[in-house]
Enzyme design. Structure first.
Site, PDB file in Angstrom:
ATOM      1  CG  ASN A  13      -1.999  -1.079   1.099  1.00 14.63           C
ATOM      2  OD1 ASN A  13      -2.536  -1.324   0.027  1.00 14.63           O
ATOM      3  ND2 ASN A  13      -2.288  -1.741   2.196  1.00 14.63           N
ATOM      4  CB  CYS A  14      -0.250   4.710  -0.640  1.00 12.26           C
ATOM      5  SG  CYS A  14       0.353   6.381  -0.837  1.00 12.26           S
ATOM      6  N   PRO A  15       2.829   4.423   0.760  1.00 15.22           N
ATOM      7  CG  PRO A  15       4.739   5.609   1.527  1.00 15.22           C
ATOM      8  CD  PRO A  15       3.507   4.828   2.003  1.00 15.22           C
TER       9      PRO A  15
END
Length: 79
Positions: A13-15
């Site tokens: 998941n981000c980042p």
């Protein structure tokens, strides 16, 4: 031209997808192709923004079950 290097970033998941893509592209020769596979819903926003900022060319974006696939050409500029 050589086939694109594949980089599986599914489940991250981000980042992390952008950070890992940045590191991978930095180690590649200019003009090389990198194919990313992601499941993070924000990658469809983050990866194009990263490419624009770093000067890489986003060749293709493809939606697939549960995520996206991106084809990126590494720029001649450092990222």
């Amino acid at each position: 031209m050589a086939p694109p290097a594949r980089y599986d970033l599914r489940g991250l998941n981000c980042p992390l997808p952008v950070l890992k893509a940045r590191k991978k592209l930095a180690a590649m020769a200019p003009g090389s192709l990198l194919q990313l596979e992601t499941t993070d819903p924000l990658a469809v926003i983050d990866i194009p923004a990263f490419c624009a900022e770093a000067g890489h060319r986003l060749v293709e974006t493809t939606a697939q079950d549960g995520g996206h696939r991106f084809l990126i050409e590494r720029s001649a500029l450092t990222s």
